[in-house]
Design an enzyme around this catalytic site. Structure first.
Site, PDB file in Angstrom:
ATOM      1  N   LYS A  10     -20.185  -5.762  14.690  1.00  0.00           N
ATOM      2  CA  LYS A  10     -21.335  -5.072  15.283  1.00  0.00           C
ATOM      3  C   LYS A  10     -21.269  -5.074  16.817  1.00  0.00           C
ATOM      4  O   LYS A  10     -20.486  -5.826  17.412  1.00  0.00           O
ATOM      5  CB  LYS A  10     -22.613  -5.732  14.766  1.00  0.00           C
ATOM      6  CG  LYS A  10     -22.790  -5.572  13.242  1.00  0.00           C
ATOM      7  CD  LYS A  10     -24.151  -6.117  12.801  1.00  0.00           C
ATOM      8  CE  LYS A  10     -24.361  -5.909  11.308  1.00  0.00           C
ATOM      9  NZ  LYS A  10     -25.717  -6.371  10.885  1.00  0.00           N
ATOM     10  N   TYR A  50     -27.734   2.932   7.109  1.00  0.00           N
ATOM     11  CA  TYR A  50     -28.736   1.944   6.696  1.00  0.00           C
ATOM     12  C   TYR A  50     -29.938   2.582   5.988  1.00  0.00           C
ATOM     13  O   TYR A  50     -31.012   1.978   5.929  1.00  0.00           O
ATOM     14  CB  TYR A  50     -29.193   1.119   7.901  1.00  0.00           C
ATOM     15  CG  TYR A  50     -28.202   0.054   8.307  1.00  0.00           C
ATOM     16  CD1 TYR A  50     -27.960  -1.061   7.501  1.00  0.00           C
ATOM     17  CD2 TYR A  50     -27.501   0.148   9.501  1.00  0.00           C
ATOM     18  CE1 TYR A  50     -27.063  -2.041   7.869  1.00  0.00           C
ATOM     19  CE2 TYR A  50     -26.589  -0.842   9.881  1.00  0.00           C
ATOM     20  CZ  TYR A  50     -26.382  -1.930   9.064  1.00  0.00           C
ATOM     21  OH  TYR A  50     -25.487  -2.913   9.429  1.00  0.00           O
ATOM     22  N   ASN A 113     -26.346  -9.694  14.619  1.00  0.00           N
ATOM     23  CA  ASN A 113     -25.744 -10.805  13.866  1.00  0.00           C
ATOM     24  C   ASN A 113     -24.243 -10.623  13.616  1.00  0.00           C
ATOM     25  O   ASN A 113     -23.710 -11.065  12.611  1.00  0.00           O
ATOM     26  CB  ASN A 113     -26.518 -11.065  12.567  1.00  0.00           C
ATOM     27  CG  ASN A 113     -26.539  -9.863  11.640  1.00  0.00           C
ATOM     28  OD1 ASN A 113     -25.961  -8.830  11.956  1.00  0.00           O
ATOM     29  ND2 ASN A 113     -27.183 -10.010  10.500  1.00  0.00           N
ATOM     30  N   HIS A 116     -21.203  -7.023   9.596  1.00  0.00           N
ATOM     31  CA  HIS A 116     -21.753  -6.526   8.331  1.00  0.00           C
ATOM     32  C   HIS A 116     -20.785  -6.863   7.198  1.00  0.00           C
ATOM     33  O   HIS A 116     -19.577  -6.873   7.405  1.00  0.00           O
ATOM     34  CB  HIS A 116     -21.906  -4.999   8.404  1.00  0.00           C
ATOM     35  CG  HIS A 116     -22.214  -4.358   7.074  1.00  0.00           C
ATOM     36  ND1 HIS A 116     -23.477  -4.328   6.554  1.00  0.00           N
ATOM     37  CD2 HIS A 116     -21.401  -3.754   6.155  1.00  0.00           C
ATOM     38  CE1 HIS A 116     -23.444  -3.719   5.361  1.00  0.00           C
ATOM     39  NE2 HIS A 116     -22.196  -3.362   5.104  1.00  0.00           N
ATOM     40  N   GLU A 127     -19.828   2.466   1.103  1.00  0.00           N
ATOM     41  CA  GLU A 127     -19.746   2.231   2.548  1.00  0.00           C
ATOM     42  C   GLU A 127     -18.349   2.518   3.082  1.00  0.00           C
ATOM     43  O   GLU A 127     -18.193   3.097   4.170  1.00  0.00           O
ATOM     44  CB  GLU A 127     -20.165   0.794   2.861  1.00  0.00           C
ATOM     45  CG  GLU A 127     -21.656   0.565   2.591  1.00  0.00           C
ATOM     46  CD  GLU A 127     -22.080  -0.879   2.695  1.00  0.00           C
ATOM     47  OE1 GLU A 127     -23.283  -1.151   2.493  1.00  0.00           O
ATOM     48  OE2 GLU A 127     -21.230  -1.755   2.975  1.00  0.00           O
TER      49      GLU A 127
HETATM   50  N1  UDP Z   1     -32.001  -7.162   9.979  1.00  0.00           N
HETATM   51  C1  UDP Z   1     -32.945  -7.348  10.973  1.00  0.00           C
HETATM   52  N2  UDP Z   1     -34.081  -8.060  10.670  1.00  0.00           N
HETATM   53  C2  UDP Z   1     -34.320  -8.565   9.430  1.00  0.00           C
HETATM   54  C3  UDP Z   1     -33.363  -8.361   8.430  1.00  0.00           C
HETATM   55  C4  UDP Z   1     -32.213  -7.654   8.736  1.00  0.00           C
HETATM   56  O1  UDP Z   1     -32.751  -6.905  12.099  1.00  0.00           O
HETATM   57  O2  UDP Z   1     -35.374  -9.188   9.217  1.00  0.00           O
HETATM   58  C5  UDP Z   1     -30.779  -6.405  10.286  1.00  0.00           C
HETATM   59  C6  UDP Z   1     -29.548  -7.297  10.430  1.00  0.00           C
HETATM   60  O3  UDP Z   1     -28.691  -6.733  11.421  1.00  0.00           O
HETATM   61  C7  UDP Z   1     -28.939  -7.200   9.045  1.00  0.00           C
HETATM   62  C8  UDP Z   1     -29.201  -5.730   8.695  1.00  0.00           C
HETATM   63  O4  UDP Z   1     -30.499  -5.485   9.229  1.00  0.00           O
HETATM   64  O5  UDP Z   1     -27.566  -7.538   9.045  1.00  0.00           O
HETATM   65  C9  UDP Z   1     -29.179  -5.388   7.227  1.00  0.00           C
HETATM   66  O6  UDP Z   1     -30.082  -6.258   6.555  1.00  0.00           O
HETATM   67  P1  UDP Z   1     -29.655  -6.954   5.185  1.00  0.00           P
HETATM   68  O7  UDP Z   1     -30.887  -7.549   4.602  1.00  0.00           O
HETATM   69  O8  UDP Z   1     -28.886  -5.981   4.353  1.00  0.00           O
HETATM   70  O9  UDP Z   1     -28.717  -8.161   5.665  1.00  0.00           O
HETATM   71  P2  UDP Z   1     -27.145  -8.382   5.510  1.00  0.00           P
HETATM   72  O10 UDP Z   1     -26.729  -7.777   4.189  1.00  0.00           O
HETATM   73  O11 UDP Z   1     -26.491  -7.700   6.687  1.00  0.00           O
HETATM   74  O12 UDP Z   1     -26.948  -9.872   5.567  1.00  0.00           O
HETATM   75 MG    MG Z   2     -27.038  -5.879   3.450  1.00  0.00          MG
END
Ligand code: UDP
Ligand code: MG
Length: 138
Positions: A10, A50, A113, A116, A127
């Site tokens: 990212k 997303y 974070n 992905h 994806e």
């Molecule tokens: N995210 C965020 N706030 C939240 C949860 C998710 O900004 O409370 C962002 C974060 O960058 C995350 C992405 O949205 O990686 C996708 O969320 P997901 O729940 O799919 O998490 P992941 O699969 O990436 O762990």
């Molecule tokens: Mg996810």
């Protein structure tokens, strides 16, 4: 069980110069990179990627963030790729991520974070297809 997952390094991690260290961890964990490209998502394309999260409160900020700078998109191959990759990257919130995981080491916060990882074989295929048409031969 499928053997590929899709990932993006990212904008925060690319900007911080951590992509080499992150890819080293991924290769040392036994993943083979099948395809890779660096690109800068438009706000619109980040929104498409997303789309599953469009009703979530963080969707707008997430799309802004994911289009704020270049990313590195790639497909990685390994037995049990999706689950093993999720374990390697750690929990979404780096404060909850296990020691030694990529997000524990490199993520700034729950939004920025670092990386992905697909959450299912079905989504890995969708994806990967969003960014790559096939494993290209030149
Ligand atoms: N995210 C965020 N706030 C939240 C949860 C998710 O900004 O409370 C962002 C974060 O960058 C995350 C992405 O949205 O990686 C996708 O969320 P997901 O729940 O799919 O998490 P992941 O699969 O990436 O762990
Ligand atoms: Mg996810």
């Amino acid at each position: 069980m499928s053997n590929i997952t899709f990932s993006m390094i990212k904008p925060d991690a690319v900007e911080a110069g951590n992509s080499g260290a992150i890819l080293k961890m991924i290769e040392e964990a036994g993943f083979k990179i099948q395809a890779m490209k660096k690109l800068w998502l438009t706000r619109e394309r980040a929104g498409q990627f997303y789309e599953v999260h469009k009703e979530r409160p963080f969707y707008g900020d997430l799309c802004e963030y994911m289009s704020s700078g270049p990313i590195i998109a790639f497909v990685a191959e390994k037995d049990n790729a999706v689950a093993d990759f999720r374990e390697l990257i750690g929990a979404t919130n780096p404060q909850e991520a296990a020691e030694g995981t990529i997000r524990k080491l490199f993520a700034k916060d729950i939004s920025a974070n670092a990386i992905h990882g697909s959450d299912s074989d079905e989504n890995a295929a969708i994806e990967a297809g969003f960014f790559f048409s096939r494993l290209e031969r030149f």
